[in-house]
Design a protein around this motif. Structure first.
Motif, PDB file in Angstrom:
ATOM      1  N   GLU B 378       2.192  82.786  34.546  1.00  0.00           N
ATOM      2  CA  GLU B 378       1.859  81.774  35.692  1.00  0.00           C
ATOM      3  C   GLU B 378       2.333  80.482  35.243  1.00  0.00           C
ATOM      4  OE1 GLU B 378       0.651  82.561  39.049  1.00  0.00           O
ATOM      5  OE2 GLU B 378       1.374  84.372  38.662  1.00  0.00           O
ATOM      6  N   ASP B 389     -13.921  72.976  35.186  1.00  0.00           N
ATOM      7  CA  ASP B 389     -15.428  73.138  34.853  1.00  0.00           C
ATOM      8  C   ASP B 389     -15.840  74.699  34.843  1.00  0.00           C
ATOM      9  OD1 ASP B 389     -15.389  73.560  37.685  1.00  0.00           O
ATOM     10  OD2 ASP B 389     -16.699  71.959  37.990  1.00  0.00           O
ATOM     11  N   PRO B 391     -17.229  77.884  33.598  1.00  0.00           N
ATOM     12  CA  PRO B 391     -18.089  78.400  32.570  1.00  0.00           C
ATOM     13  C   PRO B 391     -17.692  79.582  32.088  1.00  0.00           C
ATOM     14  CG  PRO B 391     -19.121  79.026  34.851  1.00  0.00           C
ATOM     15  CD  PRO B 391     -17.821  78.128  34.881  1.00  0.00           C
ATOM     16  N   GLU B 392     -16.745  80.560  32.580  1.00  0.00           N
ATOM     17  CA  GLU B 392     -16.421  81.662  31.840  1.00  0.00           C
ATOM     18  C   GLU B 392     -14.795  82.067  32.350  1.00  0.00           C
ATOM     19  OE1 GLU B 392     -16.447  84.839  33.726  1.00  0.00           O
ATOM     20  OE2 GLU B 392     -16.079  83.874  35.377  1.00  0.00           O
ATOM     21  N   ASN B 394     -13.251  84.449  33.896  1.00  0.00           N
ATOM     22  CA  ASN B 394     -12.809  84.730  35.166  1.00  0.00           C
ATOM     23  C   ASN B 394     -12.662  83.550  36.340  1.00  0.00           C
ATOM     24  OD1 ASN B 394     -12.642  87.849  34.997  1.00  0.00           O
ATOM     25  ND2 ASN B 394     -14.618  87.594  34.117  1.00  0.00           N
ATOM     26  N   ARG B 395     -13.640  82.688  35.877  1.00  0.00           N
ATOM     27  CA  ARG B 395     -13.754  81.578  36.942  1.00  0.00           C
ATOM     28  C   ARG B 395     -12.662  80.778  36.435  1.00  0.00           C
ATOM     29  NH1 ARG B 395     -16.434  80.924  41.403  1.00  0.00           N
ATOM     30  NH2 ARG B 395     -17.540  78.829  41.536  1.00  0.00           N
ATOM     31  N   ALA B 398      -9.652  81.956  38.287  1.00  0.00           N
ATOM     32  CA  ALA B 398      -9.905  81.718  39.777  1.00  0.00           C
ATOM     33  C   ALA B 398      -9.253  80.281  39.999  1.00  0.00           C
ATOM     34  CB  ALA B 398     -11.155  81.936  40.165  1.00  0.00           C
ATOM     35  N   PHE B 399      -9.470  79.377  38.903  1.00  0.00           N
ATOM     36  CA  PHE B 399      -9.122  78.033  39.302  1.00  0.00           C
ATOM     37  C   PHE B 399      -7.725  77.729  39.020  1.00  0.00           C
ATOM     38  CE2 PHE B 399     -13.916  76.499  38.668  1.00  0.00           C
ATOM     39  CZ  PHE B 399     -14.281  76.853  40.088  1.00  0.00           C
ATOM     40  N   ARG B 401      -5.335  80.136  37.700  1.00  0.00           N
ATOM     41  CA  ARG B 401      -4.232  81.419  38.333  1.00  0.00           C
ATOM     42  C   ARG B 401      -3.859  81.930  36.441  1.00  0.00           C
ATOM     43  NH1 ARG B 401      -2.061  78.580  42.478  1.00  0.00           N
ATOM     44  NH2 ARG B 401      -2.132  79.903  44.264  1.00  0.00           N
ATOM     45  N   MET B 404      -3.387  85.662  35.848  1.00  0.00           N
ATOM     46  CA  MET B 404      -3.136  86.472  37.338  1.00  0.00           C
ATOM     47  C   MET B 404      -1.674  86.841  37.379  1.00  0.00           C
ATOM     48  SD  MET B 404      -4.800  84.416  40.170  1.00  0.00           S
ATOM     49  CE  MET B 404      -6.608  84.497  40.603  1.00  0.00           C
ATOM     50  N   GLY B 405      -0.961  86.876  36.458  1.00  0.00           N
ATOM     51  CA  GLY B 405       0.365  87.301  36.607  1.00  0.00           C
ATOM     52  C   GLY B 405       0.774  88.421  36.270  1.00  0.00           C
ATOM     53  N   GLN B 408      -1.383  90.220  33.673  1.00  0.00           N
ATOM     54  CA  GLN B 408      -2.780  90.471  33.968  1.00  0.00           C
ATOM     55  C   GLN B 408      -3.689  89.878  32.736  1.00  0.00           C
ATOM     56  OE1 GLN B 408      -4.364  91.624  36.985  1.00  0.00           O
ATOM     57  NE2 GLN B 408      -2.445  90.428  37.078  1.00  0.00           N
ATOM     58  N   ARG B 435     -12.428  90.661  33.865  1.00  0.00           N
ATOM     59  CA  ARG B 435     -12.564  91.810  34.526  1.00  0.00           C
ATOM     60  C   ARG B 435     -11.028  92.692  34.626  1.00  0.00           C
ATOM     61  NH1 ARG B 435     -16.562  88.760  36.833  1.00  0.00           N
ATOM     62  NH2 ARG B 435     -15.155  88.165  38.414  1.00  0.00           N
TER      63      ARG B 435
END
Ligand SMILES: Cc1cc2nc3c(=O)[nH]c(=O)nc-3n(C[C@H](O)[C@H](O)[C@H](O)COP(=O)(O)OP(=O)(O)OC[C@H]3O[C@@H](n4cnc5c(N)ncnc54)[C@H](O)[C@@H]3O)c2cc1C
Lengths: 399, 446
Positions: B378, B389, B391-392, B394-395, B398-399, B401, B404-405, B408, B435
């Protein structure tokens, strides 16, 4: 081996014992999805002392994993004023959020694959015109000329040019940052365990009190309502989503179909995000999973409308948990059993777009006692009526 | 009883062998066109190099594995070239995609996941340029096709695989131009007593070292790669020696790999609980010594569960098969299981010493420059991740990417966790793990 399981990384240590000194506020909010954080922001901006309690992370449920569609098109007439109000907020979303949430008003193009569907498009367009929504009908030739990537099965389309999309992973956290900056208290890893009239709420070992309680708990809003003697027929709705590897950019509009069995959009990086069918979930955990069969069905439907998608690689699949109501309309408005309790949940798979306005409207109901958006159709008591749920003449339940 | 074995590396082969002996005819699924796994990768048809040249001291074991695969194929439901891309623990189903792209649903009562491992990457600026590859991938290129990745090659990594590949390249007539071992001599020496738990293995390492020295190949201990330079492809490697001095060496190929990382995605989809392993610095699926997990019907064996190498994988494969047989109510010989446990215990001691001697250079990963393309799928930089910001992890995903490519997060995951943990000022296990999501590898749209 030391730490066990990844949940540890997310769970903040609780205070241990109960903290008997309650934290007081003007308004307590249960649920930090798009509806809840937007309410926190709009209330805090007007000087209200707000505490929002979120079980996991802000935007960690439906609001953070959805398709990102920002669409007025295809909505039930009862929801159109709410969608129009929200669309106005989307025009200034960067300002509201304090950062870029990748909102792109690229247009929503809804396709017809047979004459009956084309008639459905025309009928909806006619109705929506009454609300001031402008759509452009594209016939067979026009749609071929403007969107040469569509296959033979597409015979017409209706474009609502000011609809679009945004990045769902960014919206709720961005609104939350602004809400905090405006003075609201938003607490993550605070699962509401018990609620007593008054209201006294217990979460993560701490008691909170306030005279007003907002129920923006998404699917779980049904549980909250049930505690106050207002059970509703809410189901766990899990739209099945897939994303391809990056493909050469070809499609600038968001694509939907009459019937809602497939929808897709291409992000600037080239990945095509598509949805259709349902996954599965265990909302008690909470956990949700996409399912292979609906995924394959959605792929075939997508290939039917855009043949060049054949052979593309799917790199990821997911779903989420939204509250689905039998009439696909949310529950929004004051409780009938409990003064001070205000509901806004059950957005039935299309509440991402509505979040900004939902919060603003909730703040108006709390602070002004009124709002200019009609909410009668969203009344929680509607499920008790003799005639039950209205017939689905607008087929919004399929979207 | 429907038993499925996923993977035909050393663990999978021995598991299937033992199941067949017990009269079970498992479905045996392997992603590659043939068995042998990564260690004993076979050349494609048409390439003829003898086993001795390909596998060196392991030639006999490689041959035995290949012979066993050949013998077993007819006795099982053998499905090569087939990817298992999803596992559903509730209804006990696997989803597969065959060589011709057809997808299938495969039911199981018990499944043994022998999914193996992949290179553990260390992103540095320039690592996405053509000419840069993983250490394991470079070894596979050599084994499968007799290919060296360049004419002047730098190898960057740690532990036995680094030495082995240096030696294999040298023997193939293409000695590496530069070998950077991240572990310092001190680290290696301190772990030396533990390495004696496997005298043969330890001696082999010393033998490679000596042989390389004789051929004039020097190993820089405590040295780390800093940046790959070059306009269109790798032309030079900037690196730092143990004393902190920087050097620039002209190369046209760079292989980077800091140990291996289990392919745990299917175990994750199965819902097997994970625990953080402080030695490997990785989240690993939990299993008992027989390979049983907390998830009914799911067993793990080999490097796909925890890095142990091919000898451990063979033992663990046999043991997991015995667990399946036992759990199905058939008798197993307690002497056999005891013997396996003892050997696994000894190997584990050796393995722990190896991990101490050749740890993942976590601090180097955590300190990678902001401009480093941490997630190559990505195009997300380390700076992008640090700026959130989150904290982990997966976050963080999400912020930004990241992860996410296409891969994975299988490639950038561990290094990304180090970067995020350092930015948050916490331990790496406190930023959690990505995850898993299906499909574990890309599936064709049809
Ligand atoms: C896969 C998918 C695709 C979708 N696509 C679109 C789309 O394209 N366009 C669109 O407009 N909409 C879409 N939607 C719908 C949209 O995401 C939802 O309608 C909307 O996000 C709902 O927001 P919410 O705030 O009501 O709920 P949520 O985002 O679910 O927030 C509710 C929050 O309440 C918290 N909570 C629950 N119980 C408790 C408790 N006891 N204590 C504390 N906290 C609690 C939860 O953890 C959760 O964070 C989609 C939904 C999904 C799942």
């Amino acid at each position: 081996m030391s730490a066990r399981d990844d949940r540890r990384a997310q769970a903040k240590p609780s205070t241990g014992g109960l903290n008997r000194v309650p934290i007081t506020a003007d308004v307590l909010i249960i649920g930090g999805g798009g509806a809840g954080v937007s309410a926190a922001l709009h209330l805090a901006k007007r000087g209200t002392r707000v505490v929002l309690l979120e079980r996991g992370l802000i935007g960690g449920q439906a609001s953070g994993v959805n398709h990102g569609g920002v669409r007025q098109q295809g909505r039930h007439p009862a929801e159109i004023p709410l969608a129009i109000r929200s669309r106005r907020l989307w025009s200034n979303i960067q300002e509201l959020c304090g950062s870029d949430v990748e909102f792109d008003p690229c247009g929503h193009l809804k396709l017809a694959r047979n004459a009956e569907q084309e008639a459905d498009l025309l009928r909806w367009n006619e109705m929506a015109k009454g609300y001031g929504l402008e759509t452009t009908m594209l016939g067979r030739n026009a749609i071929r000329a403007q969107h040469p990537y569509f296959g033979e099965s597409v015979i017409a389309g209706s474009l609502l040019a000011e609809d679009g999309s945004a990045n769902p992973r960014l919206l709720a956290p961005a609104l939350a940052r602004m809400a905090r900056a405006a003075g609201a208290t938003l607490l993550e890893h605070h699962k509401v365990e018990s609620i007593e009239p008054g209201f006294r709420v217990l979460a993560n070992g701490q008691e909170f009190t306030a005279p007003i309680l907002l129920n923006t708990a998404g699917f779980w809003g049904g549980e909250v309502a049930a505690r106050f003697g207002e059970p509703v027929p809410v189901e766990s709705l899990n739209p099945n989503m897939l994303v391809t590897e990056p493909l050469p950019y070809f499609c600038s509009v968001n694509v939907g179909v009459v019937g809602g069995d497939v929808y897709l959009r291409q992000i600037p990086r080239g990945n095509v995000i598509l949805g259709g069918g349902r996954g599965e979930s265990d909302p008690a955990l909470p956990r949700s999973r996409p399912l292979p069969d609906p995924g394959f069905l959605a792929m075939r439907k997508a290939i039917e409308i855009i043949p060049r998608l054949e052979g593309a690689l799917i790199i990821r699949s997911w779903t989420g948990i939204d509250g689905g109501m039998p009439d696909a309309l949310p529950v929004m408005g004051w409780s009938h059993t409990t003064p001070g309790l205000l509901h806004a949940f059950g957005f039935s798979g299309h509440g991402f777009m509505l979040g900004p306005a939902v919060g603003e409207i909730l703040s108006e109901l709390v602070l002004d006692g009124r709002t200019d958006v009609p909410l009668e159709a969203f009344d929680i008591a509607r499920f008790n009526r003799q005639d039950g749920v209205e017939p689905d003449v607008w087929k919004t339940r399929l979207e | 009883m429907s038993v499925v074995v996923v993977g035909a590396g050393p663990a999978g082969v021995r598991a299937v062998e033992r199941l067949v002996e017990a009269g079970i005819r498992p479905v045996w699924i392997e992603e590659s066109p043939d068995g042998g796994g990564r260690v004993f990768q076979k050349p494609p048809p048409g390439f003829s190099r003898d086993a001795k040249a390909l596998y060196g001291a392991d030639a006999a074991r490689a041959q035995a594995i290949h012979d066993t695969v050949a013998r077993l194929r007819a006795q099982v439901d053998w499905r090569p070239g087939t990817l298992v891309w999803n596992l559903r623990p509730g209804p006990r189903l696997l989803n597969t995609q065959g060589p011709d792209g057809t997808t299938q649903e495969v039911p199981y009562e018990r499944v043994i996941l022998c999914t193996g491992a992949m290179d553990r990457a260390l992103p540095i600026p320039g690592w996405t340029k053509p000419g840069v590859t993983g250490l394991g991938a470079a070894q596979i290129a050599l084994k499968a096709q007799g290919l060296a990745i360049g004419r002047r090659v730098a190898l960057c990594g740690t532990g036995p695989l680094l030495l082995l590949l240096a030696w294999q390249l040298t023997k193939a007539g293409a000695p590496p131009a530069l070998v950077l071992e991240s572990a310092g001599w001190g680290q290696t020496l301190r772990a030396a007593p533990g390495l004696a738990w496997n005298p043969v293995g330890a001696l082999r390492g010393l033998a490679w070292r000596a042989a390389l020295r004789r051929k004039g190949v020097r190993i820089h201990a405590g040295a780390l790669p800093l940046r790959v330079e070059g306009a269109d492809s790798a032309q030079a490697l900037l690196w730092r020696d143990a004393k902190g001095a920087e050097h620039r060496t002209e190369v046209d190929g760079v292989a980077i790999g800091y140990g291996l990382k289990p392919e745990t995605q299917l175990a994750d989809l199965a819902g097997v609980p994970f625990a953080f392993d402080t030695l490997q610095r990785l989240w690993l699926p939990e299993r008992d010594r027989a390979g049983r997990t907390a998830v009914p019907g799911v067993y793990l064996a080999g490097d796909g569960a925890s890095i142990g190498g091919s000898v451990v994988a063979e033992l663990a494969g046999t043991r997991a098969a015995l667990a399946v047989i036992e759990d199905a109510g058939q008798p197993v010989d307690p002497l056999e299981t005891d013997m396996i446990h003892r050997r696994l215990w000894l190997e584990a001691r050796f393995r722990a010493a190896l991990e101490r001697a050749f740890p993942y250079p976590a601090a180097h990963a955590a300190a990678m420059p902001d401009e480093t393309l941490l997630c190559r799928c990505e195009a997300i930089t380390a700076g992008d991740l640090r700026a959130t910001d989150a904290p982990e992890v997966n976050r963080g995903k999400a912020f930004t990417r990241i992860g996410m490519g296409r891969c994975q997060g299988r490639v950038c995951g561990p290094a990304g966790a180090e970067v995020l943990a350092a930015a948050r000022g916490c331990a790496v296990q406190d930023v959690g793990r990505l995850r898993g999501q299906m499909p574990v590898k890309p599936v064709v749209m049809a």
